[in-house]
Design an enzyme around this catalytic site. Structure first.
Site, mmCIF file in Angstrom:
data_model
loop_
_atom_site.group_PDB
_atom_site.id
_atom_site.type_symbol
_atom_site.label_atom_id
_atom_site.label_comp_id
_atom_site.label_asym_id
_atom_site.label_seq_id
_atom_site.Cartn_x
_atom_site.Cartn_y
_atom_site.Cartn_z
ATOM 1 N N CYS A 115 8.112 63.886 -46.638
ATOM 2 C CA CYS A 115 7.332 63.337 -45.480
ATOM 3 C C CYS A 115 6.585 64.485 -44.835
ATOM 4 O O CYS A 115 6.667 65.715 -45.309
ATOM 5 C CB CYS A 115 8.452 63.060 -44.501
ATOM 6 S SG CYS A 115 9.539 64.195 -43.568
ATOM 7 N N ASP B 256 14.841 68.451 -33.824
ATOM 8 C CA ASP B 256 14.052 67.359 -33.254
ATOM 9 C C ASP B 256 13.756 67.615 -32.028
ATOM 10 O O ASP B 256 12.557 66.860 -31.532
ATOM 11 C CB ASP B 256 14.944 65.999 -33.304
ATOM 12 C CG ASP B 256 15.535 65.600 -34.814
ATOM 13 O OD1 ASP B 256 16.124 64.820 -34.849
ATOM 14 O OD2 ASP B 256 14.889 66.171 -35.598
ATOM 15 N N ARG C 85 7.732 55.413 -33.857
ATOM 16 C CA ARG C 85 8.970 55.316 -34.854
ATOM 17 C C ARG C 85 10.293 55.670 -34.070
ATOM 18 O O ARG C 85 11.340 55.181 -34.493
ATOM 19 C CB ARG C 85 8.782 56.155 -36.189
ATOM 20 C CG ARG C 85 7.732 55.819 -36.955
ATOM 21 C CD ARG C 85 7.759 56.887 -38.310
ATOM 22 N NE ARG C 85 9.229 56.847 -38.816
ATOM 23 C CZ ARG C 85 9.617 57.876 -39.439
ATOM 24 N NH1 ARG C 85 8.749 58.920 -39.666
ATOM 25 N NH2 ARG C 85 10.921 58.035 -39.974
ATOM 26 N N ILE D 188 17.351 65.010 -51.694
ATOM 27 C CA ILE D 188 18.398 64.144 -51.689
ATOM 28 C C ILE D 188 19.538 64.845 -52.754
ATOM 29 O O ILE D 188 20.310 64.109 -53.080
ATOM 30 C CB ILE D 188 18.104 62.524 -51.905
ATOM 31 C CG1 ILE D 188 17.416 62.428 -53.175
ATOM 32 C CG2 ILE D 188 17.204 62.157 -50.767
ATOM 33 C CD1 ILE D 188 17.425 61.002 -53.429
ATOM 34 N N ARG E 159 12.428 67.044 -47.912
ATOM 35 C CA ARG E 159 13.343 66.216 -47.873
ATOM 36 C C ARG E 159 14.172 65.848 -49.254
ATOM 37 O O ARG E 159 14.178 64.627 -49.382
ATOM 38 C CB ARG E 159 12.811 64.886 -47.172
ATOM 39 C CG ARG E 159 12.104 64.966 -45.792
ATOM 40 C CD ARG E 159 12.761 65.868 -44.520
ATOM 41 N NE ARG E 159 13.614 65.283 -44.050
ATOM 42 C CZ ARG E 159 13.491 64.156 -43.229
ATOM 43 N NH1 ARG E 159 12.243 63.880 -42.511
ATOM 44 N NH2 ARG E 159 14.531 63.872 -42.599
ATOM 45 N N LYS F 170 18.094 56.161 -32.272
ATOM 46 C CA LYS F 170 17.409 55.817 -33.541
ATOM 47 C C LYS F 170 18.285 56.352 -34.619
ATOM 48 O O LYS F 170 18.656 55.606 -35.685
ATOM 49 C CB LYS F 170 16.195 56.534 -33.791
ATOM 50 C CG LYS F 170 15.590 56.281 -35.343
ATOM 51 C CD LYS F 170 14.122 57.052 -35.245
ATOM 52 C CE LYS F 170 13.894 58.540 -35.428
ATOM 53 N NZ LYS F 170 14.253 58.846 -36.937
ATOM 54 N N ASN F 171 18.663 57.816 -34.620
ATOM 55 C CA ASN F 171 19.582 58.260 -35.925
ATOM 56 C C ASN F 171 20.861 57.872 -35.908
ATOM 57 O O ASN F 171 21.724 58.387 -36.821
ATOM 58 C CB ASN F 171 19.441 59.772 -35.790
ATOM 59 C CG ASN F 171 17.877 60.149 -36.073
ATOM 60 O OD1 ASN F 171 17.155 59.254 -36.476
ATOM 61 N ND2 ASN F 171 17.553 61.194 -35.653
HETATM 62 C C1 EPZ Z 1 18.644 63.550 -40.034
HETATM 63 O O1 EPZ Z 1 17.563 63.636 -41.094
HETATM 64 C C2 EPZ Z 1 17.688 62.847 -39.048
HETATM 65 N N1 EPZ Z 1 17.224 61.559 -39.543
HETATM 66 C C3 EPZ Z 1 16.512 64.083 -38.924
HETATM 67 O O2 EPZ Z 1 15.746 63.217 -37.628
HETATM 68 C C4 EPZ Z 1 17.124 65.309 -38.272
HETATM 69 O O3 EPZ Z 1 15.998 66.273 -37.916
HETATM 70 C C5 EPZ Z 1 17.909 65.835 -39.307
HETATM 71 O O4 EPZ Z 1 18.947 64.883 -39.688
HETATM 72 C C6 EPZ Z 1 18.629 67.139 -38.894
HETATM 73 O O5 EPZ Z 1 19.429 66.888 -37.844
HETATM 74 C C7 EPZ Z 1 17.822 60.572 -39.468
HETATM 75 O O6 EPZ Z 1 19.144 60.700 -38.855
HETATM 76 C C8 EPZ Z 1 17.193 59.339 -39.856
HETATM 77 P P1 EPZ Z 1 19.613 66.683 -43.281
HETATM 78 P P2 EPZ Z 1 18.262 64.064 -42.595
HETATM 79 O O7 EPZ Z 1 19.848 65.824 -44.381
HETATM 80 O O8 EPZ Z 1 19.496 63.228 -42.717
HETATM 81 C C9 EPZ Z 1 18.289 69.701 -46.511
HETATM 82 C C10 EPZ Z 1 13.926 62.548 -36.324
HETATM 83 O O9 EPZ Z 1 12.893 63.130 -35.994
HETATM 84 N N2 EPZ Z 1 18.726 68.761 -47.592
HETATM 85 O O10 EPZ Z 1 20.554 67.090 -42.221
HETATM 86 O O11 EPZ Z 1 17.114 63.911 -43.491
HETATM 87 C C11 EPZ Z 1 16.800 69.400 -46.121
HETATM 88 O O12 EPZ Z 1 15.862 69.570 -46.785
HETATM 89 C C12 EPZ Z 1 14.435 62.943 -37.775
HETATM 90 O O13 EPZ Z 1 14.530 61.450 -35.692
HETATM 91 C C13 EPZ Z 1 18.926 69.213 -48.923
HETATM 92 O O14 EPZ Z 1 18.607 70.286 -49.007
HETATM 93 O O15 EPZ Z 1 18.593 65.583 -42.369
HETATM 94 C C14 EPZ Z 1 16.765 69.992 -44.620
HETATM 95 O O16 EPZ Z 1 16.093 71.125 -44.866
HETATM 96 C C15 EPZ Z 1 13.415 64.126 -38.671
HETATM 97 N N3 EPZ Z 1 19.345 68.403 -49.708
HETATM 98 C C16 EPZ Z 1 18.056 69.996 -44.230
HETATM 99 O O17 EPZ Z 1 18.932 69.861 -45.498
HETATM 100 C C17 EPZ Z 1 19.850 67.225 -49.428
HETATM 101 O O18 EPZ Z 1 20.457 66.306 -50.159
HETATM 102 C C18 EPZ Z 1 18.501 69.080 -42.983
HETATM 103 O O19 EPZ Z 1 18.597 67.730 -43.712
HETATM 104 C C19 EPZ Z 1 19.735 66.676 -48.050
HETATM 105 C C20 EPZ Z 1 19.314 67.706 -47.043
#
Ligand code: EPZ
Length: 418
Positions: free
Chosen positions: A116, A305, A397, A123, A121, A22-23
């Site tokens: 969520c 995950d 999902r 950005i 989350r 998925k990811n």
């Molecule tokens: C991806 O989410 C995955 N989703 C998540 O999988 C996965 O848990 C996560 O990476 C970590 O490996 C997809 O790929 C669609 P991050 P993402 O940006 O990109 C902080 C599942 O169950 N952060 O690495 O959103 C954030 O708060 C899902 O399949 C910021 O602070 O993860 C978090 O604490 C859940 N500012 C940490 O980084 C930002 O701009 C990890 O987020 C972005 C992130």
């Protein structure tokens, strides 16, 4: 609405071919927007998130055709650069389209993704990087209004190795003017899959999988054909399901080198594992040992995950295990539901202390998010009696036909409509 009804106590025995990741497929589908051409994506899993991403692509003016696990995406006719807030709320990971739409159209208007069940989350890292590349981004009325005639290559350091931010920058940078270097980039295998796909489209991405990724901007990209990598999280979930039921399983199409942290923890807990290219065999020994401590970290650390499915396993292990969730601030939603099944778990902030019990018992439990839901299914497979798991829309999902896959291995599981 529907729920899963599971009668626990049957050792899983059988073989599963692991679905596409998925990811990996989500950012790769976003990448198709970068060329006015056709892309063919193989090993695409049948998931709610993939369906929703198809809706986003169609709203942008793309044509989608699906045959079995192959998805054809024709992006010639893109006529919109907007993703409305309802769609964004339904699937916040659509933020991954931002960089690609901006690069293709010179502007983008997307609803703010919001949080969520597992966390806020934010950005901020995505937006900071795109602004550094020259994008003007106005945040108002619940929308991000972005514009930039031509993004420019930049040196971008990520304060945190965010997966999504790394992917958004890659998608924005492949046709930017000049070179982009991302330092402290995410190293997940899905980043490598995206880079290979982008390079098949004619991009110049180097270093994916390391914490320093260099992208030479090119003028134009063309369509490509690609096979999505196997889903390492789904694979490990099924290994845990075999382990917790005292069974044995063969996973076909799995990539063992993508899941070293999880395989190491399963071995520590007593699993007998044989792994070679494209295949993993796991046999559960009678006793499941506790795992001293599991701390979730960015790849190649222990993946957040699989924290919750591992917690279900630890709940019936011999001894006490400690989990520390370092990535998301609210990823223990499954704990109360596991306690309802007889687990002995104490949460203190980002830590959970799990004292193994002799066994779990069936109960009516609720999934509140994707991986927590998978954890409840895993627990139910080992519980004494019948468990109903509602909130299957979360599980669907990320897990393709979870009840069919598990039933193939002997599980007494069925989906009932209420
Ligand atoms: C991806 O989410 C995955 N989703 C998540 O999988 C996965 O848990 C996560 O990476 C970590 O490996 C997809 O790929 C669609 P991050 P993402 O940006 O990109 C902080 C599942 O169950 N952060 O690495 O959103 C954030 O708060 C899902 O399949 C910021 O602070 O993860 C978090 O604490 C859940 N500012 C940490 O980084 C930002 O701009 C990890 O987020 C972005 C992130």
């Amino acid at each position: 609405m529907n729920k899963l009804v599971i009668e626990g106590g049957v050792p899983l025995k059988g073989e599963i071919t692991v679905q596409g990741a998925k990811n990996a497929v989500l950012p790769i589908l976003a990448a198709t927007v970068l060329s006015a051409d056709e892309c063919i994506i193989h090993n695409c899993p049948w998931l709610r998130d993939v369906e929703k991403t198809g809706v986003v692509l169609e709203k942008l003016g793309c044509m989608i055709k699906r045959e079995a696990s192959t998805l054809c995406v024709d992006t010639v006719g893109i006529n919109s650069c907007r993703i409305d807030e309802r769609l964004m709320r339904e699937m916040r990971s659509s933020i991954i389209f931002l960089g690609a739409i901006l690069a293709r159209c010179g502007k983008a208007e997307v609803g703010m993704p919001g949080g969520c069940p597992i966390g806020l989350r934010p950005i901020d890292l995505h937006l900071k990087a795109l602004r550094q590349m020259g994008a003007e981004i106005i945040e108002e009325h619940g929308y991000l209004r972005c514009s930039c005639k031509k993004l420019k290559g930049s040196c971008i350091h990520l304060d945190f190795p965010s997966v999504g931010a790394t992917e958004n920058i890659m998608l924005a940078a492949v046709t930017a003017d000049g070179t982009t270097v991302i330092t402290n980039a995410a190293r997940e295998p899905e980043i490598i899959d995206l880079a290979i796909f982008l390079n098949k489209m004619g991009a110049g991405v180097r270093g994916a999988g390391s914490s320093c990724i260099t992208i030479e901007g090119v003028d134009k990209l063309h369509g490509a054909e690609y096979r999505i990598m196997p889903d390492r999280i789904v694979a490990q979930t099924y290994l845990i399901a075999a382990m917790i039921t005292g069974g044995e399983i063969v996973l076909r199409g799995a990539e063992p080198h993508h899941m070293q942290a999880g395989l190491s923890a399963l071995s520590e807990m007593g699993a007998k594992i044989r792994a070679d290219k494209g295949c993993i065999y796991l046999k559960s020994e009678k006793k499941i040992h506790s795992v001293r401590i599991i701390k979730t970290m960015p790849y190649p650390g222990f993946p957040t995950d699989i924290q919750s499915p591992f917690m279900a396993l630890a709940a019936v292990a011999d001894g006490t295990s400690v989990f520390v969730e370092n990535i998301f601030e609210n990823r223990f939603r499954h704990v109360d539901e596991l306690i309802r099944m007889g687990a002995d778990i104490k949460v203190e902030g980002r830590s959970a202390v799990v004292r193994g019990v002799k066994g779990l018992y069936g109960a009516n439990v609720e999934a509140y998010e994707l991986r927590g839901g998978a954890s409840l299914v895993v627990a139910a497979l080992a519980a004494d009696g019948i468990t109903t798991v509602s909130g299957t829309e979360f599980i669907d999902r990320g897990y393709e036909n979870i009840e069919r896959q598990l039933a193939f291995c002997g599980a007494k599981i069925k989906r009932v409509w209420t």
